[in-house]
Design an enzyme around this catalytic site. Structure first.
Site, PDB file in Angstrom:
ATOM      1  N   ALA A  38       0.817  -1.311  -0.281  1.00 43.49           N
ATOM      2  CA  ALA A  38      -0.032   0.027   0.032  1.00 43.49           C
ATOM      3  C   ALA A  38       0.757   1.306   0.086  1.00 43.49           C
ATOM      4  CB  ALA A  38      -0.866  -0.044   1.267  1.00 43.49           C
ATOM      5  N   SER A  85      28.112 -17.717 -27.887  1.00 39.55           N
ATOM      6  CA  SER A  85      27.361 -18.900 -27.242  1.00 39.55           C
ATOM      7  C   SER A  85      28.226 -20.167 -26.798  1.00 39.55           C
ATOM      8  CB  SER A  85      26.321 -19.516 -28.591  1.00 39.55           C
ATOM      9  OG  SER A  85      27.321 -19.825 -29.470  1.00 39.55           O
ATOM     10  N   LEU A  86      27.512 -21.208 -26.107  1.00 39.49           N
ATOM     11  CA  LEU A  86      28.171 -22.098 -25.489  1.00 39.49           C
ATOM     12  C   LEU A  86      28.563 -23.340 -26.172  1.00 39.49           C
ATOM     13  CD1 LEU A  86      26.625 -21.457 -22.174  1.00 39.49           C
ATOM     14  CD2 LEU A  86      28.777 -20.711 -22.464  1.00 39.49           C
ATOM     15  N   GLU A 117      26.935 -22.506 -12.510  1.00 32.59           N
ATOM     16  CA  GLU A 117      25.798 -21.847 -12.216  1.00 32.59           C
ATOM     17  C   GLU A 117      24.526 -22.639 -13.179  1.00 32.59           C
ATOM     18  OE1 GLU A 117      25.873 -17.764 -12.479  1.00 32.59           O
ATOM     19  OE2 GLU A 117      26.702 -18.055 -14.712  1.00 32.59           O
ATOM     20  N   LYS A 119      21.823 -23.387 -16.026  1.00 30.15           N
ATOM     21  CA  LYS A 119      21.764 -22.784 -17.237  1.00 30.15           C
ATOM     22  C   LYS A 119      20.132 -22.616 -17.452  1.00 30.15           C
ATOM     23  CE  LYS A 119      23.071 -23.273 -22.016  1.00 30.15           C
ATOM     24  NZ  LYS A 119      21.815 -22.941 -22.588  1.00 30.15           N
ATOM     25  N   ASP A 121      16.716 -21.862 -19.007  1.00 32.43           N
ATOM     26  CA  ASP A 121      16.346 -21.955 -20.301  1.00 32.43           C
ATOM     27  C   ASP A 121      15.158 -20.832 -20.779  1.00 32.43           C
ATOM     28  OD1 ASP A 121      16.015 -23.184 -22.596  1.00 32.43           O
ATOM     29  OD2 ASP A 121      14.565 -24.828 -21.911  1.00 32.43           O
ATOM     30  N   TYR A 228      24.019 -13.175 -15.502  1.00 28.25           N
ATOM     31  CA  TYR A 228      24.982 -14.115 -15.245  1.00 28.25           C
ATOM     32  C   TYR A 228      26.484 -13.326 -15.778  1.00 28.25           C
ATOM     33  CZ  TYR A 228      23.671 -14.994 -20.102  1.00 28.25           C
ATOM     34  OH  TYR A 228      23.520 -15.080 -21.249  1.00 28.25           O
ATOM     35  N   LYS A 316      24.794 -30.079 -20.498  1.00 25.35           N
ATOM     36  CA  LYS A 316      23.263 -29.929 -20.805  1.00 25.35           C
ATOM     37  C   LYS A 316      22.726 -31.337 -20.482  1.00 25.35           C
ATOM     38  CE  LYS A 316      21.509 -27.542 -23.986  1.00 25.35           C
ATOM     39  NZ  LYS A 316      20.923 -26.778 -25.168  1.00 25.35           N
ATOM     40  N   CYS A 409     -20.301 -46.669 -15.979  1.00 26.89           N
ATOM     41  CA  CYS A 409     -19.186 -46.925 -15.334  1.00 26.89           C
ATOM     42  C   CYS A 409     -18.519 -48.286 -16.162  1.00 26.89           C
ATOM     43  CB  CYS A 409     -19.283 -47.597 -13.812  1.00 26.89           C
ATOM     44  SG  CYS A 409     -17.969 -48.390 -13.317  1.00 26.89           S
ATOM     45  N   CYS A 412     -18.664 -51.742 -14.317  1.00 28.37           N
ATOM     46  CA  CYS A 412     -20.069 -52.221 -13.470  1.00 28.37           C
ATOM     47  C   CYS A 412     -21.106 -51.714 -14.326  1.00 28.37           C
ATOM     48  CB  CYS A 412     -20.137 -52.169 -12.045  1.00 28.37           C
ATOM     49  SG  CYS A 412     -20.482 -50.374 -11.506  1.00 28.37           S
ATOM     50  N   CYS A 427     -18.423 -43.211  -9.965  1.00 27.22           N
ATOM     51  CA  CYS A 427     -19.427 -44.481 -10.035  1.00 27.22           C
ATOM     52  C   CYS A 427     -19.825 -44.465  -8.586  1.00 27.22           C
ATOM     53  CB  CYS A 427     -18.395 -45.790 -10.463  1.00 27.22           C
ATOM     54  SG  CYS A 427     -19.628 -47.129 -10.253  1.00 27.22           S
ATOM     55  N   CYS A 432     -18.941 -51.683  -7.017  1.00 30.63           N
ATOM     56  CA  CYS A 432     -18.265 -51.813  -8.052  1.00 30.63           C
ATOM     57  C   CYS A 432     -16.864 -52.700  -8.165  1.00 30.63           C
ATOM     58  CB  CYS A 432     -18.105 -50.341  -8.638  1.00 30.63           C
ATOM     59  SG  CYS A 432     -17.152 -50.136 -10.226  1.00 30.63           S
TER      60      CYS A 432
HETATM   61  S1  IVH Z   1      27.080 -17.824 -20.114  1.00 33.25           S
HETATM   62  C1  IVH Z   1      29.528 -16.608 -24.262  1.00 33.25           C
HETATM   63  N1  IVH Z   1      25.589 -18.154 -18.258  1.00 33.25           N
HETATM   64  O1  IVH Z   1      22.816 -20.040 -22.809  1.00 33.25           O
HETATM   65  C2  IVH Z   1      28.277 -16.940 -23.777  1.00 33.25           C
HETATM   66  N2  IVH Z   1      24.940 -18.263 -20.443  1.00 33.25           N
HETATM   67  O2  IVH Z   1      24.567 -20.730 -25.431  1.00 33.25           O
HETATM   68  C3  IVH Z   1      28.349 -16.888 -22.293  1.00 33.25           C
HETATM   69  N3  IVH Z   1      22.472 -19.078 -20.476  1.00 33.25           N
HETATM   70  O3  IVH Z   1      22.687 -17.745 -25.299  1.00 33.25           O
HETATM   71  C4  IVH Z   1      27.029 -17.233 -21.830  1.00 33.25           C
HETATM   72  N4  IVH Z   1      22.171 -19.494 -18.649  1.00 33.25           N
HETATM   73  O4  IVH Z   1      21.529 -17.008 -22.895  1.00 33.25           O
HETATM   74  C5  IVH Z   1      25.650 -18.128 -19.431  1.00 33.25           C
HETATM   75  N5  IVH Z   1      24.166 -19.109 -16.340  1.00 33.25           N
HETATM   76  C6  IVH Z   1      24.502 -18.733 -17.638  1.00 33.25           C
HETATM   77  C7  IVH Z   1      23.383 -18.961 -18.560  1.00 33.25           C
HETATM   78  C8  IVH Z   1      23.818 -18.995 -20.087  1.00 33.25           C
HETATM   79  C9  IVH Z   1      21.494 -19.408 -19.795  1.00 33.25           C
HETATM   80  C10 IVH Z   1      22.199 -19.109 -22.207  1.00 33.25           C
HETATM   81  C11 IVH Z   1      22.618 -17.580 -22.770  1.00 33.25           C
HETATM   82  C12 IVH Z   1      23.315 -18.164 -24.052  1.00 33.25           C
HETATM   83  C13 IVH Z   1      23.306 -19.515 -23.912  1.00 33.25           C
HETATM   84  C14 IVH Z   1      24.756 -20.168 -24.415  1.00 33.25           C
END
Ligand code: IVH
Length: 669
Positions: A38, A85-86, A117, A119, A121, A228, A316, A409, A412, A427, A432
């Site tokens: 509030a 990307s990873l 940490e 990952k 989605d 992250y 993964k 049923c 039965c 039922c 039954c």
């Molecule tokens: S580090 C150079 N940490 O995963 C990329 N990525 O393929 C470093 N993701 O598109 C990314 N959780 O969106 C990192 N704790 C995390 C993550 C994370 C999800 C995603 C991120 C990226 C994809 C990597």
């Protein structure tokens, strides 16, 4: 005069912005609210009024800028530092190979620590803060260029419009926007209700929500973020990944509390395995864990290959949602007469297991979600062991029929009823066969009869050898040997374990009788309250209503059950056969080191069955109940725990204990 009024207004507006921004961080990021809802609303309204009167006072970090608006298209923006990307690994071996590669490249034999940490989605975003103020939010796009979704980003309350504390000239904050599983489910229910295409998984739902042309729609979705890392920065430097996370957290950004720094690849490998089990504890979907080299100096020396850093890997798992064909909806009549629909699907891999069956709730739920036999559907394994059907995977094929419960049923032939205000069809026939059959199947579990399971009971039932519980105790070895799957030895063993089951405690017997509404907690409460079945049979509804966990309705059901002629005959017969209808010494509450504490056990444990765990805890004086409340001392979590128990425990801040913790509690470790 006017200018001094404006000056005061400006000062007040700034003060309000600060207060409100602090309150948002405290609530959405730090989980430690600093004001009542509030009070927040009142300050917010004051700021809105002030900005209406003095539009020139509106700043980009004003919390009033979090409201909706329309964009016809998203502008392309260049990230100052590319978003990579990873590379992924899926096995322990892959993880260790990577560690070897890292060490080889660094050459020096120096120690390497890792940060691990979850990952998330969701959808990667890049948040640009200039002098602490959020100036832009963009999607990852192709990693070099993304789309400017600032307007939508601003509606996410967990993203601060201004950083806390001293701010650098410039920083690109990297994180993952996601939709919690609860929000994902709600969203899909809403979409189904308005005949729109469902989101197959939380990631799609988050992406769709963030790319809305109308940011009022984004604002309406409970999106959140885990931050992250950082991209380009000016005016701030870090030595390690972990220090960077700490800095982000201190500046009001939501970093994942489960991020951990580990000194060896063995620890990393163990944590990866642990997380695969723990993923179900979370209210958001993770599809793995991310492992990063902690030292930024080492990161720099390792470098990047094809926009994938050599210093990080995604470990993964198999996805928790999948699409498959729903072949048929079948009905099973439960032991209370409720008609339970369930689905038979084309086999599909979900979260590492093959799934062919799913539970469906009731007719209304099936039709609200537009689930029809013949369609492709989205299957999801969440906290529950049994998968659920989220909804259809695509637009409907015409000609498939809405699901209808049978009018009679299937076992039965009695006409099915649906009591007013109830979701389930039933039922009503007490005689039954389903009730008898389901009671028998249930009994083998309740009475711990080894070697006689559902399959055997079904055969015995079909052959007419067993109809009611007492029949089970009159079976002979000769009869069993005749059955498929039995030989001399297994038949003797089964008979022995049936006879042994006569010793199950009174509370278990009550549970096995299949009295409506009586689960194992209420059965135990009844047993310890009345002590003997004679007292229970003689009890009035008022007396039963006094037992812990009972209200008038449940009490009425119990009294009705014992008033039934056939049920009383059943009790008498079981008693004559030697089953226990009195509280045993082993059922009385114990005094012990855990007296006064209450535990709930969920999921499958490695060392004990769940019942054993209960017995062991009770032996030390603890109470063990079936549902989590604020009074629960701890929730013991095994594999595949119940999602609702976990959610409740987290909400009520009940400590969550692992099996290892349980062993400590029991003095075994
Ligand atoms: S580090 C150079 N940490 O995963 C990329 N990525 O393929 C470093 N993701 O598109 C990314 N959780 O969106 C990192 N704790 C995390 C993550 C994370 C999800 C995603 C991120 C990226 C994809 C990597």
């Amino acid at each position: 005069m006017a200018s001094s009024k404006t000056a005061t207004a400006a000062a007040r507006a700034e003060e309000l912005r600060d207060l409100l921004n602090q309150a948002l961080i405290a609530y959405h990021v730090e989980d430690e609210p600093i004001m009542e809802d509030a009070a927040y609303d009142a300050l917010y309204d004051e700021l809105v009024a002030l900005e209406e009167e003095h539009p020139e006072l509106v700043t980009p970090d004003s919390p009033t800028r979090r409201v909706g608006g329309l964009s016809d298209k998203f502008e392309k923006v260049q990230h100052l530092e590319p978003m990579g990307s990873l590379e992924k690994v899926t096995t322990d071996e892959g993880l260790r190979k990577w560690d070897e590669d890292v060490r080889k490249r660094l050459r020096t034999g120096e120690p390497v620590a890792y940060v691990l940490e979850p990952k998330i989605d969701g959808l990667a975003v890049n948040l640009t803060y200039e002098n602490g103020v959020l100036v832009r939010g963009a999607t990852r796009g192709d990693g070099v260029q993304g789309e400017d979704v600032s307007r939508n980003i601003r509606t996410i309350k967990a993203i601060p419009l201004r950083l806390k504390g001293g701010a650098p000239a410039l920083i690109e904050v990297r994180g993952e926007v996601y939709l919690p599983i609860s929000g994902f489910r709600e969203l899909n229910e809403r979409l189904a209700g308005t005949n729109q295409k469902l989101a197959p998984n939380p990631r799609n739902a988050a992406a769709g929500s963030l790319r809305q042309k109308n940011s009022a729609i984004t604002a309406d979705r409970p999106l959140s973020i885990w931050v992250y890392g950082a991209g380009h920065r000016e005016g701030v430097e870090f030595d390690t990944q972990f220090a960077m996370l700490e800095w982000l957290r201190e500046h009001g950004l939501r970093t994942n509390p489960f991020a951990q720094r580990l000194e060896s690849i063995d620890d990393v490998a163990a944590a990866c395995v642990e997380w695969e089990k723990r993923r179900l504890e979370l209210d958001y979907e993770i599809d793995g864990v991310v492992v990063k080299v902690d030292s930024l100096d080492q990161q720099r020396r390792l470098g990047v290959l094809h926009s994938r850093p050599r210093w990080a890997r995604a470990y993964k798992w198999a996805p928790m949602t999948a699409v498959t064909r729903l072949l048929e909806i079948r009905i099973r009549v439960g032991r209370t007469g409720a008609l339970n629909p369930w689905a038979i699907m084309e086999p599909v891999q979900v979260g590492g297991v093959t799934v062919t069956r799913a539970t469906l709730h009731n007719e209304e739920d099936i039709n609200r979600k537009q689930i029809r036999a013949g369609d492709d559907v989205i299957v999801q394994r969440a906290g529950d062991v049994i998968p659920q059907i989220v909804g259809p995977a695509g637009p409907h094929r015409r000609g498939t029929k809405e699901f209808r419960m049978p009018t009679h049923c299937p076992l039965c032939g009695t006409e099915i009823v649906k009591p007013e205000g109830e979701a389930m069809h039933r039922c009503p026939n007490r005689a039954c066969p389903s009730r008898g059959l389901e009671t028998l199947i249930n009994w083998t579990g309740v009475a711990d009869i080894e070697g006689v399971g559902e399959q055997t009971i079904r055969i015995l039932w079909e052959q007419g050898l067993v109809r009611l519980l007492p029949d089970l105790y009159r079976l002979t070895k000769e009869q069993l040997v005749e059955l498929e799957g039995f030989a001399e030895i297994s038949a003797s063993a089964a008979i022995e374990s049936i006879l042994r089951s006569k010793q199950v405690p009174f509370s278990r017997v009550l549970l096995g009788l299949n009295i409506p509404g009586i689960g194992w907690v209420l059965a135990r409460n009844l047993a310890s309250h009345f002590g003997t079945v004679d007292r229970l049979v003689a009890a009035t509804p008022e007396e039963v209503a006094e037992v812990e966990g009972f209200g008038p309705d449940r009490a009425e059901d119990v009294v009705d059950w014992f008033a039934d002629e056939q049920n009383r005959a059943l009790v008498q017969e079981l008693r004559d056969l030697g089953l226990r209808f009195e509280l045993g010494a082993d059922e009385r509450p114990r005094e012990g080191p855990l007296t006064g504490s209450t535990y709930v056990v969920t999921g499958t444990l490695e060392r004990f069955s769940r019942d054993e765990a209960k017995t062991r805890l009770e032996a030390l004086g603890a109470k063990v109940t079936d549902s989590v409340s604020a009074k629960t001392t701890g929730l013991v979590v095994g594999e595949e725990p119940g999602a609702s128990k976990l959610t409740k425990a987290r909400k009520a801040e009940v400590p969550i204990l692992s099996e290892a913790d349980l062993l400590v509690l029991l003095g075994e470790s």
